[in-house]
Scaffold this active site. Structure first.
Site, PDB file in Angstrom:
ATOM      1  N   HIS B 208       0.842  -1.203   0.000  1.00 22.80           N
ATOM      2  CA  HIS B 208       0.000   0.000   0.000  1.00 22.80           C
ATOM      3  C   HIS B 208       0.877   1.254   0.000  1.00 22.80           C
ATOM      4  CE1 HIS B 208      -2.959   2.904   1.860  1.00 22.80           C
ATOM      5  NE2 HIS B 208      -3.691   2.339   0.922  1.00 22.80           N
ATOM      6  N   SER B 411      -8.194 -15.243  -0.898  1.00 23.85           N
ATOM      7  CA  SER B 411      -8.584 -13.869  -1.184  1.00 23.85           C
ATOM      8  C   SER B 411      -9.992 -13.778  -1.745  1.00 23.85           C
ATOM      9  CB  SER B 411      -7.593 -13.292  -2.197  1.00 23.85           C
ATOM     10  OG  SER B 411      -8.023 -12.055  -2.663  1.00 23.85           O
TER      11      SER B 411
END
Lengths: 490, 490
Positions: B208, B411
């Site tokens: 990120h 995921s």
């Protein structure tokens, strides 16, 4: 006494199962224990031993202790719902009862609150309907991200209002709504550092602790400047320190209202001292920490202006203080040219990232927009004048009662002799430092509340002194001899 | 086109008076202009020109431009109330109508949302009654300040829950509820730097952006590590980079779910590589960025564990993502021993300051406490399983329709070929990067919503390709040849 704050006890074997602490106490009252705990902590503070203490653990090694870990025993543990909770409604009922009691506690605590600069008087019922939405102003306020559930149109309205207040044109400013005053300071000082990478941070010793936190986070050299008894930066000392660091640019934190004494640094004099010390305008950056007074000062008659027409780089203010807001928030305004050095692109958000937090509370702008729109400049002016009047009333009555007190010009923060009873301090939620305490007169602090407080203080004070155990504290070193009414100075 | 994003225009002479933009438009619809603006920005992004652009101003000087300044023209300006507004109720009525329309927009935007990892399905009606209070958990969660209107008892309940989830004993952890995932990362990496002051920060290139922001803020050396097509950190490259920087300690950001591809870095392998490269446990610090998956992973069968029984220093997770919350928030958990290096005392608050923000949103803990108590581990397990099932459904249907797509193990983030129409992207609020887009399947994303999306995508796609202007994008370099269905790879 410190034994009760033991973090070195045996490991709770139930850690992966149900906790040892029952989570459904019949006589739930979170405040009782908390008060005891605070009492302990306060005593430690009083004795100047509040820093992390060294104690020996079972192996005889010295380990640091963190105070207050016993919050675990008053915390409201989260437990696994029973499989049939949904059918019986037991869980919902339990939570409703916890919240109902909690609301009662909050109401009481709100009623007896004087020490922190929060306006607790607000009515945002009209906004309750928006609590259903996950509103997130991801990234830059001026650049849309693909996430549609945002409140940028309200945020920019608020920012425009503040930019106008501090005299920076719409097309020349950048800013955002922060999570609190600290984030505003962290951002302003970061801007300063990015504009002047080898700059030294100057801040008076009565600056908010977030300023020194920033220096440590950002690995900046930091010079603490002395203060006058009023709490204002000592510009004589400031200039001397500038002169001994002439080779490096200056990043200066100017307090528009210090935390403890509400002292407003003399911005014009700070700039003058920088110039006198030979700092050209491209070799200094000023951040104004206007946490509380950034919004009040413009409405105080004859007050010096916080204005971008002067050589300042950024101003921050808190939104939950004078405006009032359910959660902390703030506003940071800077010059457009400064933020360019900070920005970088993040394609993921289709948004540039010049904020500190990235994901940002989209409800805070709505609260601020609502309040500002309702009150307008006129409303704030009225409230500021009322606060200053009430602050004078409080200060005068304290002095009449023989209690040493100080009230700075431009300020609604009344500093006075710290009460001798910590229960009293906690009841009225006074903020204390050493021998002094303060009351910050906010719009939610009425004359009638002040009267209750004063009557109780005067009454209790007589009791504290009757037995001869205590006598009035000397606060001359905090607020100057003129404001002290101890045995020596009265 | 860029001309419409002009920041260098003449200064609005009305800056100190009423704005030029009417603030009471009859046909208020903030989204129309915003959509046009986003369109412009998206095009710029597509053309890789999103960075601050250089343009000549009127004086021929090159100045940096900030995109999106036209937000001023769609913002909801704050104006001075008329003196008789209180009597007529005009102001209140106006604001009620703005809010009502805004609510309608939010409802629509919430319905068509797929791209961001936010669970938009929550019901906090029971907490509305607390919006009247200014709840602030000043400073440390475990140490009371004198400000009584707080929610520490709820916050610590939430922290205990997360510490248990990640297997750290009550008396050995410290943590707090943050304002967002970014604050968790900023705090975790700061802890790493304070523990290992000359450490180098290692993070995969798909980390990120807040991780790289932290490196810049904290003045840390930062080494970007390559990733595999899945988005996981390439541990071969990681070890090689460790070996060429052996003389300095390592601070490692491990992604428990990358932002774009939802890839979970192999924590055990990362630790193994550190050991192989000769880093003893006191010479590295691992922060786990678990923004979304930090809370999901514990409920995924056969998933590797995020656990403090391993050599990690901190874990952060967002609260507004899988749990769902009106405003961004998050949780940071670390070892008690690490936070001591960060803490300092602030008598003013009677509280230690080891958090980044100081003033902290006291409502966020209430939202989290309420959700966790209602759902429990069992509830989260059910929701996680549903999300993974729905994510597989989406991925399978995309591939059936001939659309290149990837879904990582563990995921619920489905990555696929970026749609060719930016209106479509905006309608469904897809997050895009280069040639790929993603849908994050959250509890609020139902099969029926996915069906609507898929039907519309398939239908539109046929139109986009019919005229021969477009063809399927090659996404092999993003997600590997096996997942690409372009002309070359299908």
């Amino acid at each position: 006494m410190l034994g009760s704050v033991d973090v070195l006890g045996s490991i709770d074997s139930s850690i992966n199962g149900a906790g040892v602490v029952g989570w459904l106490p019949e006589d739930f009252n979170p405040t009782t224990f908390i008060q005891e705990l605070v009492h302990n902590i306060d005593d430690i503070v009083v004795n100047n031993k509040c820093d992390s203490q060294n104690y020996k653990n079972n192996n005889g090694e010295r380990e640091k202790i963190v105070l207050g870990r016993d919050m675990h025993t008053v915390s409201l543990e989260i437990t696994e719902p029973d499989p049939d909770d949904e059918v019986t409604g037991e869980r919902e009922a339990y939570m409703a009862s916890v919240l109902s009691k909690y609301k009662k506690t909050l109401t009481e605590k709100t009623n007896f609150h004087l020490g922190y600069p929060y306006n607790l008087d607000f009515d945002y019922d009209a906004l309750c309907q928006l609590q259903h939405f996950s509103i997130n102003n991801l990234g830059d306020p001026f650049i849309e991200s693909n996430y549609g559930v945002h409140s940028r149109q309200f945020e920019v309205g608020v920012l425009d209002w503040f930019a106008r207040l501090w005299e920076l044109e719409k097309n020349h400013y950048w800013g955002y709504i922060t999570n609190c005053g600290t984030e505003g300071n962290l951002h302003g000082i970061l801007l300063g550092r990015e504009v002047l990478p080898d700059g030294i941070l100057y801040a008076s010793q009565e600056s908010h602790y977030s300023v020194f936190k920033a220096a440590r986070m950002y690995r900046m050299d930091c010079v603490k400047v002395n203060t006058l008894p009023s709490g204002q930066i000592d510009c004589h000392d400031f200039k001397a320190k500038l002169l001994s660091n002439k080779d490096k640019p200056a990043i200066v934190n100017v307090n528009i209202g210090t935390t403890v004494k509400g002292a407003v640094d003399d911005l014009d004099l700070v700039i003058k001292k920088l110039e006198e010390a030979g700092f050209s305008h491209d070799r200094f950056y000023i951040h104004c920490d206007g946490a509380l007074f950034g919004l009040m000062l413009p409405f105080v008659k004859r007050a010096p202006k916080v204005s971008f027409k002067k050589a300042i780089g950024s101003v921050s203010v808190s939104g939950h203080k004078f405006v009032g807001c359910p959660m902390p928030c703030g506003v940071l305004i800077t010059r457009l040219e400064h933020v360019n050095v900070l920005s970088r692109n993040v394609e993921y958000l289709a948004s540039r990232d010049a904020t500190i937090m990235g994901s940002r509370n989209g409800h805070a702008p709505l609260f601020l927009w609502y309040s500002l729109n309702r009150k307008g400049y006129r409303g704030f002016r009225k409230e500021v004048q009322k606060c200053l009047r009430n602050a004078h009333y409080l200060k005068d009555r304290l002095v009449e009662a023989g209690i040493g007190a100080m009230l700075n010009d431009l300020s609604s923060t009344v500093v006075f002799e710290r009460p001798h009873d910590e229960d009293f301090v906690r009841k009225w939620q006074l903020a204390c430092q050493g021998n002094i305490a303060h009351v910050v007169v906010m719009p939610s602090v009425t004359i009638s509340k002040l009267d209750d407080f004063l009557d109780e203080l005067v009454q209790n004070r007589a009791l504290w002194f009757r037995e001869g155990k205590y006598q009035p504290r000397c606060i001359a070193s905090d607020v100057g001899i003129n404001n002290c009414l101890c045995a020596l100075h009265s």
